[in-house]
Design a protein around this motif. Structure first.
Motif, mmCIF file in Angstrom:
data_model
loop_
_atom_site.group_PDB
_atom_site.id
_atom_site.type_symbol
_atom_site.label_atom_id
_atom_site.label_comp_id
_atom_site.label_asym_id
_atom_site.label_seq_id
_atom_site.Cartn_x
_atom_site.Cartn_y
_atom_site.Cartn_z
ATOM 1 N N ILE A 133 0.857 -1.196 0.000
ATOM 2 C CA ILE A 133 0.000 0.000 0.000
ATOM 3 C C ILE A 133 0.890 1.243 0.000
ATOM 4 C CG2 ILE A 133 -1.772 1.304 1.248
ATOM 5 C CD1 ILE A 133 -2.763 -1.351 2.444
ATOM 6 N N GLN A 134 0.769 2.028 -1.072
ATOM 7 C CA GLN A 134 1.603 3.230 -1.217
ATOM 8 C C GLN A 134 0.868 4.453 -0.661
ATOM 9 O OE1 GLN A 134 2.182 4.721 -5.311
ATOM 10 N NE2 GLN A 134 4.282 5.263 -4.758
ATOM 11 N N LEU A 135 1.542 5.196 0.220
ATOM 12 C CA LEU A 135 0.996 6.464 0.711
ATOM 13 C C LEU A 135 1.779 7.581 0.023
ATOM 14 C CD1 LEU A 135 0.755 5.498 4.498
ATOM 15 C CD2 LEU A 135 -1.097 5.544 2.812
ATOM 16 N N ASP A 138 4.418 12.448 -0.977
ATOM 17 C CA ASP A 138 5.150 13.317 -1.911
ATOM 18 C C ASP A 138 4.186 13.976 -2.903
ATOM 19 O OD1 ASP A 138 4.547 10.835 -2.985
ATOM 20 O OD2 ASP A 138 6.510 10.512 -3.901
ATOM 21 N N GLU A 139 3.218 13.182 -3.387
ATOM 22 C CA GLU A 139 2.213 13.715 -4.327
ATOM 23 C C GLU A 139 1.431 14.858 -3.674
ATOM 24 O OE1 GLU A 139 -1.009 10.940 -5.009
ATOM 25 O OE2 GLU A 139 -1.869 12.119 -6.632
ATOM 26 N N LYS A 140 1.030 14.658 -2.431
ATOM 27 C CA LYS A 140 0.207 15.672 -1.777
ATOM 28 C C LYS A 140 1.028 16.921 -1.454
ATOM 29 C CE LYS A 140 -3.142 13.365 -2.680
ATOM 30 N NZ LYS A 140 -4.083 13.755 -3.711
ATOM 31 N N ILE A 223 6.480 7.616 -9.974
ATOM 32 C CA ILE A 223 6.498 7.151 -8.565
ATOM 33 C C ILE A 223 5.281 6.270 -8.284
ATOM 34 C CG2 ILE A 223 6.606 7.874 -6.148
ATOM 35 C CD1 ILE A 223 7.910 10.464 -7.028
ATOM 36 N N GLN A 224 4.144 6.626 -8.862
ATOM 37 C CA GLN A 224 2.948 5.791 -8.661
ATOM 38 C C GLN A 224 3.035 4.515 -9.499
ATOM 39 O OE1 GLN A 224 -0.667 7.717 -7.705
ATOM 40 N NE2 GLN A 224 -1.984 6.132 -8.550
ATOM 41 N N ALA A 225 3.858 4.547 -10.558
ATOM 42 C CA ALA A 225 4.027 3.348 -11.399
ATOM 43 C C ALA A 225 4.900 2.297 -10.712
ATOM 44 C CB ALA A 225 4.656 3.738 -12.745
ATOM 45 N N PRO A 255 -5.470 6.679 -15.350
ATOM 46 C CA PRO A 255 -4.437 7.297 -16.194
ATOM 47 C C PRO A 255 -3.009 6.909 -15.786
ATOM 48 C CG PRO A 255 -6.137 8.896 -15.685
ATOM 49 C CD PRO A 255 -6.473 7.651 -14.897
ATOM 50 N N TYR A 256 -2.763 6.809 -14.469
ATOM 51 C CA TYR A 256 -1.418 6.404 -14.017
ATOM 52 C C TYR A 256 -1.061 5.016 -14.545
ATOM 53 C CZ TYR A 256 -1.310 10.145 -10.538
ATOM 54 O OH TYR A 256 -1.285 11.366 -9.918
ATOM 55 N N PHE A 257 -2.090 4.150 -14.558
ATOM 56 C CA PHE A 257 -1.766 2.758 -14.876
ATOM 57 C C PHE A 257 -1.840 2.476 -16.372
ATOM 58 C CE2 PHE A 257 -3.083 2.881 -10.362
ATOM 59 C CZ PHE A 257 -1.794 2.754 -9.872
ATOM 60 N N PHE A 279 -17.558 5.533 -8.432
ATOM 61 C CA PHE A 279 -17.313 6.507 -7.366
ATOM 62 C C PHE A 279 -18.448 6.508 -6.350
ATOM 63 C CE2 PHE A 279 -15.200 8.213 -11.139
ATOM 64 C CZ PHE A 279 -13.903 8.092 -10.670
ATOM 65 N N PHE A 280 -18.049 6.559 -5.102
ATOM 66 C CA PHE A 280 -19.002 6.789 -4.023
ATOM 67 C C PHE A 280 -19.371 8.267 -4.133
ATOM 68 C CE2 PHE A 280 -20.139 7.392 0.461
ATOM 69 C CZ PHE A 280 -20.911 6.263 0.668
ATOM 70 N N PRO A 281 -20.670 8.577 -4.344
ATOM 71 C CA PRO A 281 -21.017 9.964 -4.679
ATOM 72 C C PRO A 281 -20.816 10.955 -3.537
ATOM 73 C CG PRO A 281 -22.934 8.484 -4.882
ATOM 74 C CD PRO A 281 -21.822 7.680 -4.326
#
Ligand code: TYM
Length: 413
Positions: A133-135, A138-140, A223-225, A255-257, A279-281
């Motif tokens: 599980i990636q947190l 850095d992205e945020k 990084i997400q890849a 899109p990342y994948f 998506f959960f609305p």
């Protein structure tokens, strides 16, 4: 009317006046001009993925020997890539691993974030495979107004929300990018390999970056890849570069994948397989998703019983309740489950198929009033969030650190 309510109304008005011909679905925005939400069949065609059909669901049941999760039966996980190949491996008792993640942008996760994690846990138990599980703190840091220190802290807090869902420490590695990348040459090498193969032009096309985008964001997709490749975790996979990966996520992350699947064969790696959820609305309706960046749209895992009740009851203030405006009108015309947020939420969290069908029928006919529908939802959410709160409060920092320590898991390669 509050300022936040105004903002949401403006957003929805913009969407309608923009008269979107196509739904917008990317990691940063989900918007549809239809109050039924995104047209997922169209999205499958546009993204080039495949439908999760009856045949696939039956095969998952046969291979795992378990009844399908209600997210599969109800079309929540509706799209996939290469899932049959994963089932071929499972049938032959060959290894694969699961990878999912979270961008820690808020103190607590919301109900929408639970969807991929609940399903990931089910997959892990059904197939008995390792999970990373990636947190992406850095992205945020790059996208939000957060310091590196604050992003790290949020990673740790969000890890607690994830662990409280009941993941097994012997089979699960949770990592913060800010910590793990600095310790793992193997991970960094995979980032670089990807960075060398993807041009600015390509990421511009995939992610909509432009000339004013900072270079951190431009290289972030690598990084997400990286966690899609087993060689990024030599301590887990004994330096094997060819253990296939399955990624459960909502379809905004695709899109990342798509990018990852494009570079994988050029690196001599296997393309990651995917399972995508709807998506959960947002509380205000299915035109957009529940999002942590819009606190007003969300029910958080740290919300109190009272807050849950208030949030669910105020749903009716907005245009997207499917109930009639008065009891008389509701009884006469009936409710519209396709746009009713409370009903939509029940499809995710009310596991009893018979009760859900009874609610659908009686709400549609007008017999069941909005107030009763909401009461049932409030009770279910208070129970789920209450139990989660209880499990979370028992987690010590030590337990979180165990999950986040790079180590071998309970699997041999
Ligand atoms: P993030 O933090 O935006 O979302 C975490 C996970 O929750 C999904 N999600 C939702 N699912 C259903 N309904 C919603 N309203 C909703 N909002 C979010 C997301 O699709 C995601 O699966 N960049 C990522 C973090 C990440 C990641 C990954 C996610 C890194 N590696 C691999 C999935 C798989 C992010 O910011 O997710």
């Amino acid at each position: 009317m509050t300022e936040a309510t105004n903002d949401i109304e403006k957003k929805v008005e913009n969407m309608t006046t923009k008269n979107l011909e196509e739904d917008v679905v990317n990691p940063w925005e989900v918007a549809s001009s239809s109050d039924k939400g995104v047209d997922y069949d169209k999205l499958i065609k546009r993204f080039g993925s495949s439908k999760v059909d009856e045949e696939l669901i039956k095969r998952i049941e046969t291979v795992t020997g378990k009844p399908a999760h209600h997210f599969l039966k109800r079309g929540v996980f509706f799209s996939q890539r290469d899932m049959h190949q994963i089932l071929n491996l499972a049938e032959q008792k060959k290894p694969f691993f699961l990878y999912t993640g979270r961008g820690p942008s808020s103190e607590a996760m919301h109900l929408g974030h639970l969807i991929p994690f609940i399903f990931t846990k089910w997959l892990q138990e059904a197939f008995d495979v390792p999970l990373v599980i990636q947190l992406t703190d850095d992205e945020k840091f790059l996208w939000k107004d957060l310091t590196l220190e604050e992003a790290s802290r949020l990673s740790f807090e969000n890890a607690k929300d994830i662990i409280a869902l009941g993941f097994d420490v012997e089979k699960t590695f949770i990592f913060s990018d800010l910590e793990y990348i600095a310790q793992s040459p193997a991970f960094y090498k995979n980032m670089l390999r990807t960075q060398k193969l993807v041009t600015y032009n390509q990421v511009k096309g995939i992610f909509g970056f432009d000339d004013s985008t900072c270079i951190g964001k431009i290289s972030f997709p690598s990084i997400q890849a990286a966690p899609s490749f087993s060689s990024s975790f030599p301590q887990i996979f004994n330096n094997k570069t060819n253990i296939p990966c399955l990624i459960p996520c909502a379809i905004d992350q695709d899109p990342y994948f798509r990018m990852t699947r494009d570079v994988a064969p050029r690196l001599g790696y296997i393309k990651p397989a995917l399972m995508h959820s709807t998506f959960f609305p947002a509380l205000q309706g299915a035109q957009t998703k529940m999002s942590a960046s819009d606190a007003n749209s969300s029910i958080f895992l740290t919300d109190t019983d009272k807050q849950i009740k208030t949030k669910v009851t105020t749903v009716n203030k907005y245009a997207f309740s499917g109930g009639g405006t008065t009891t008389e009108e509701h009884k006469e015309k009936g409710g519209n489950c396709d746009v009713d947020v409370s009903y939509q939420y029940l499809t995710f969290f009310l596991e009893d198929d018979n009760r859900l069908e009874e609610i659908r029928k009686t709400y549609t006919s007008g017999e069941l009033l909005t107030g009763y529908l909401k009461k049932e939802l409030i009770e279910i959410l208070q129970k789920i969030i209450g139990e989660h709160r209880q499990r979370r409060s028992q987690l010590t920092d030590d337990i979180v650190k165990q999950f986040m320590t790079p180590r071998k898991l309970k699997f041999d390669y």
